[in-house]
Every structure is written in C-alpha cells, then in structure tokens.
Write a protein that holds these residues in place. Structure first.
Motif, mmCIF file in Angstrom:
data_model
loop_
_atom_site.group_PDB
_atom_site.id
_atom_site.type_symbol
_atom_site.label_atom_id
_atom_site.label_comp_id
_atom_site.label_asym_id
_atom_site.label_seq_id
_atom_site.Cartn_x
_atom_site.Cartn_y
_atom_site.Cartn_z
ATOM 1 N N ASP A 217 31.297 1.693 10.158
ATOM 2 C CA ASP A 217 31.782 0.427 9.627
ATOM 3 C C ASP A 217 30.951 -0.741 10.163
ATOM 4 O O ASP A 217 30.127 -0.567 11.065
ATOM 5 C CB ASP A 217 33.249 0.235 10.028
ATOM 6 N N GLU A 290 35.284 -8.230 5.736
ATOM 7 C CA GLU A 290 35.576 -7.686 4.411
ATOM 8 C C GLU A 290 34.336 -7.596 3.532
ATOM 9 O O GLU A 290 34.329 -6.887 2.512
ATOM 10 C CB GLU A 290 36.637 -8.548 3.705
ATOM 11 N N GLY A 292 31.618 -6.221 4.474
ATOM 12 C CA GLY A 292 30.956 -4.962 4.777
ATOM 13 C C GLY A 292 29.452 -5.128 4.905
ATOM 14 O O GLY A 292 28.954 -5.973 5.669
ATOM 15 N N PRO A 293 28.663 -4.343 4.157
ATOM 16 C CA PRO A 293 27.203 -4.389 4.304
ATOM 17 C C PRO A 293 26.585 -5.725 3.947
ATOM 18 O O PRO A 293 25.463 -6.022 4.368
ATOM 19 C CB PRO A 293 26.727 -3.292 3.346
ATOM 20 N N TYR A 294 27.288 -6.559 3.184
ATOM 21 C CA TYR A 294 26.752 -7.864 2.812
ATOM 22 C C TYR A 294 26.817 -8.858 3.969
ATOM 23 O O TYR A 294 26.279 -9.967 3.860
ATOM 24 C CB TYR A 294 27.484 -8.404 1.586
ATOM 25 N N LYS A 334 22.159 -2.830 -0.645
ATOM 26 C CA LYS A 334 23.288 -3.212 0.201
ATOM 27 C C LYS A 334 24.501 -2.299 -0.021
ATOM 28 O O LYS A 334 25.226 -1.975 0.931
ATOM 29 C CB LYS A 334 23.666 -4.673 -0.058
ATOM 30 N N ASP A 335 24.718 -1.902 -1.250
ATOM 31 C CA ASP A 335 25.909 -1.105 -1.557
ATOM 32 C C ASP A 335 25.917 0.254 -0.856
ATOM 33 O O ASP A 335 26.977 0.858 -0.689
ATOM 34 C CB ASP A 335 26.039 -0.898 -3.069
ATOM 35 N N ARG A 336 24.768 0.737 -0.443
ATOM 36 C CA ARG A 336 24.738 2.005 0.300
ATOM 37 C C ARG A 336 25.556 1.909 1.582
ATOM 38 O O ARG A 336 26.030 2.922 2.109
ATOM 39 C CB ARG A 336 23.286 2.374 0.629
ATOM 40 N N TRP A 338 28.508 0.713 2.001
ATOM 41 C CA TRP A 338 29.952 0.943 1.881
ATOM 42 C C TRP A 338 30.312 2.353 2.326
ATOM 43 O O TRP A 338 31.390 2.573 2.888
ATOM 44 C CB TRP A 338 30.418 0.704 0.447
ATOM 45 N N GLU A 339 29.427 3.316 2.091
ATOM 46 C CA GLU A 339 29.661 4.689 2.556
ATOM 47 C C GLU A 339 29.387 4.811 4.045
ATOM 48 O O GLU A 339 30.140 5.438 4.784
ATOM 49 C CB GLU A 339 28.768 5.653 1.769
ATOM 50 N N ILE A 341 27.602 2.150 7.092
ATOM 51 C CA ILE A 341 26.937 0.881 7.383
ATOM 52 C C ILE A 341 25.494 1.095 7.833
ATOM 53 O O ILE A 341 24.633 0.228 7.627
ATOM 54 C CB ILE A 341 27.729 0.085 8.455
#
Length: 469
Positions: A217, A290, A292-294, A334-336, A338-339, A341
């Motif tokens: 996370d 909230e 996350g990766p962003y 970036k979305d990678r 979510w699975e 960090i």
C-alpha cells in the motif's frame, strides 16, 4: 475579468494600472517594457504615449522559475514532451523551467547535452535551462557539460533502480568516495550541485522487508523511505559537499529533521540552499492516502508535523525556493500501483497547479506576495546564476511576468491541462483555489492568456548561468 487581452502591437509598451510585486514590497506603479526587457518601474501614467497593457485591479509578479522539472523529452512522449511541458508551464505562470538530465539518451557529456538542447529548442514555449548529470559513470565528463551550458548538475545518492532508464548511472553517486570526487569536479565548474538525498541502504533494506511482509500500500512505500533516510543523507551530503568546496542545493526537502540539518549548516557558514515542493508543503500522507499510486513520490509525503516544519523553514530562510518536481507518468503506469504500490513509478504533475495553490496560501495569509515572489522567482535566479536577467521586476531584466487576479476563485481540473498525461494528474485535481494566473509574458511576449496558450513552440530560449549571488 474574463476578456482576453489584446496584443499591445508594439515591442514597447506599459503594463498599467496594476500592483507590482517587488521582492520587498508591493507598489502601485506601471511596468515599462521595451524589446523584451524591463526598462523600469515607473509612476502611474508616466508614459501615456506608449501602448498600454491594462492590469487594472490585477497583481503583476515576476514569472516563476521552476528549479525542478522532468519533461521526459526525448524518450517518453506518452508522459510529456518539451512542447506540452512548456505549454503547461506557460499556462501555469512559469516562465523559466530548469530541466533535469533524464531522458533517452541520458545527459552525461557535452554531446548528449547538446543533442538534447537541439531537440528541445524547437519545442520550448517558455525559457529553459538544462541540467547536466554527475554520476559514477561520467566523472571525467562533468566539466565539458558545464562548458556546453549546463545550468547545474543533478545527482542521486543511490544506485540506479532496476527499472531506471539507460544511463542512470551518470547521475547516481551511491559511494561516498565517488560522491566526494564528483562534488570536487562540480565545484571546479562553479555550478550548483543539486542532490536527491535519501540513504540508499536504509531504503533498500526496508523495501525488501516490507515486500516480504506482503505490504503493498501507499503507506508501505512511505515507511520504506523514512525520515531518518533523508536526515542521514542530507547531513552526509552537506559534510562532503563542504569538504569539496561545492555550492550545494538539496532537492525536494520533505522532513523536519532535514530542515534542522540544513538550518545548522547555514548557521555554520556552509554554502547550501534547499528546495521544497508544493506537494510536501500542502498535503500529508493522511489526506492523500486515498489517491494510492497517484500520491506516490520520492521522498514520500510526510505527516503534519513535518509539513509545519517546512513552512517554518520557508519563513526563516532555511528553505530557499520552490520547485514542482513535475514528474509525469501515464495513467496506465500509475494504475499498476493499485495492485501493488511497488509497481507504480513515483511522480506528481505540478506545473499547472503550483502558482494557483501558492496564491491561495497567500490569500489565506500564509505569506505575503513579496515573500512569494522571492521563493518562486528571485532566490532561484540568484542561486542558479540568472540574477539580474530573471526572477525580478527590475530595470534590465527580461520582461518575464504574470498578471494575477488575486481574488478569483477556481477549481483545478486535470481535463483542461496541457500535459500529455493529464488523465494521470489526479493529485491536485478538484482542489479549490483563490488567486488565478490570467496572463503570462516571456521576454515581453504573451505566451498564455485566460487559460489558452498563445505562445509558439521554439520561442523559448536557453538560459545559461552567468553569476550567482
């Protein structure tokens, strides 16, 4: 005010009716511009025969100098290009960008520096400086980059990551002996050595341990790069740089402990400056989790105690200037995270948000407009050898300035941004602001007006350091 401004139709004009923000005070006066330079700050209405750019009810400030941007050109056009990045700068009120030596190929010698300049010169909408790289693989090529025109040098105090672009070793100094030697060689050029200071061994060890525990996370990433890793590296960089006699600047300071180390060094007469980023000043790990990766960035976001120390450091002069560390990635990249960090790259968009969020802080009383212009413009110009030409509304300087409505409400919206990867610019998206950059001028030419970029690619010029103060 919503009307677009008409062109003055002349190389000589007066910006009239506004409040001019000088480094020590705000004055009701006009700005006389001729052939891209400021002739003088003059009394209201003193040159009625000249064409007039109306600034009634507005604030006139020197354009921002962003000391820390990654425009991904050449190499990663899906993230950013020099055209899109400098369009973003123009829209945000940034009139000079200092670009890091990343890209493919990496900037590591005179040939690669010149090759990059040839590419970006055709694209730049605002003025720009190009860093050189100082690393373990190119110690003998540092001096030639300064001769070519490098504005400063960038180094990381860590080994290249496995996923790093080719040539990363030309800006990595994980060994103290090599670090000291690189600092001596940068010192010989007279340029500033800008250092990303985190202890590599601590960060690597904690990353392995947290991943082994199954942590994936955003908070785990922050825990893998704790305050002590920054504190130790900053302290070590200051010591070694002082022994090398180099002019040191610490990039993106994020913690109270690092601020304390820099404050002590300044009191002891060390030649060190420090940069802070808006994301570290204005958001904590708690209020960005909230995303996350962003919200993943190096150094990571900290807690409110650290943020308070950064603000104190700005007020007392320990921290000298603000750089965005604009480091865009695509939404898919970036979305990678979510699975896991660990699979997302670290970086935040900043060019189009920085002045809006800082003007909001000024509106709320966090600092005065003269204080703001010092930390976003003047101090950087002086440190990087651009003083007298950039960063100040003064006679003889380039006419780089912005017209600001200090009371205009707004909402930052990534969908309207110029960045190629605007879909990933979530960090500031939806943030309410008070204070809006209406118009941006570079060397007396309007490059952005009411949210529309009107400057031409190739207009921006390379800046080279002449002197430091």
């Amino acid at each position: 005010m919503t009307e677009r401004m008409t062109d003055p139709g002349s190389d000589t004009f007066v910006v009239g009716g506004g409040r001019l923000v000088l480094p020590e005070r705000v004055v009701d006066a006009d700005l006389w511009v001729e052939d891209g330079r400021i002739v003088d700050v003059i009394p209201r209405g003193h040159r009625p025969e000249l064409p007039r750019v109306p600034a009634d009810g507005l604030v006139v400030m020197a354009g921002m100098i962003d000391t820390h941007v990654h425009l991904r050109d050449p190499g990663h056009p899906h993230r950013e290009t020099f055209a899109s990045g400098t369009r973003a700068a123009a829209r945000g009120g940034v009139t000079t960008v200092l670009e890091m030596p990343s890209g493919i190929p990496a900037v590591s010698d005179a040939e690669s520096w010149q090759g990059k300049n040839e590419i970006v010169a055709r694209k730049a909408v605002v003025d720009y400086g190009l860093y050189g790289g100082a690393g373990l693989s190119n110690l003998d090529r540092i001096g030639e980059q300064a001769d070519a025109g490098a504005v400063a040098f960038k180094s990381f105090m860590n080994a290249p990551a496995p996923t790093a672009d080719p040539g990363m070793s030309s800006r990595c100094l994980p060994d103290d002996a090599v670090f000291l030697e690189a600092m001596r060689r940068v010192a010989a050029t007279g340029r500033v050595a800008v250092v990303h200071a985190e202890n590599d061994a601590i960060c690597t060890h904690l990353t392995h341990r947290l991943r082994a525990q199954g942590r994936d996370d955003l908070r785990a990433h922050a825990e893998s790069r704790p305050v002590v890793a920054e504190e130790e590296a900053v302290s070590r960089a200051i010591l070694l740089a002082h022994r090398a006699g180099v002019r040191l600047s610490i990039a993106h300071v994020s913690s109270a402990a690092a601020v304390d180390a820099i404050r002590r060094a300044k009191r002891n007469g060390h030649d060190v400056t420090a940069e802070v980023c808006p994301h570290h000043l204005l958001r904590s790990l708690d209020d960005a989790e909230e995303l996350g990766p962003y919200a993943k960035v190096n150094p990571p976001l900290r807690d409110d105690e650290d943020r308070a120390a950064l603000w104190l450091g700005l007020r007392d002069g320990t921290l000298d200037f603000i750089g965005t560390d604009h480091a865009p990635y695509s939404e898919a990249e970036k979305d990678r995270g979510w699975e896991s960090i660990w699979d997302a790259p670290p970086g935040i968009h900043g060019l189009e948000a920085v002045l809006s969020v800082l003007l909001t802080e000024a509106h709320d009383g966090r600092f005065t407009l003269p204080e703001l212009t010092r930390i976003v413009s003047l101090n950087a110009a002086r440190r990087f050898g651009l003083g007298g030409r950039k960063g100040e509304l003064r006679a003889g300087a380039d006419a780089d300035f912005v017209l600001v409505d200090p009371d205009a409400p707004g909402v930052l919206d990534r969908r309207s941004m110029e960045s190629v990867s605007r879909d990933a610019a979530r960090f500031w998206d939806g943030r309410r602001t008070v204070g809006c950059v209406l118009t941006t001028f570079v060397r007396g030419t309007r490059v952005a007006d009411r949210g529309v970029v009107v400057g031409n690619e190739g207009f921006g010029r390379l800046v080279r350091p002449e002197r430091a103060e």
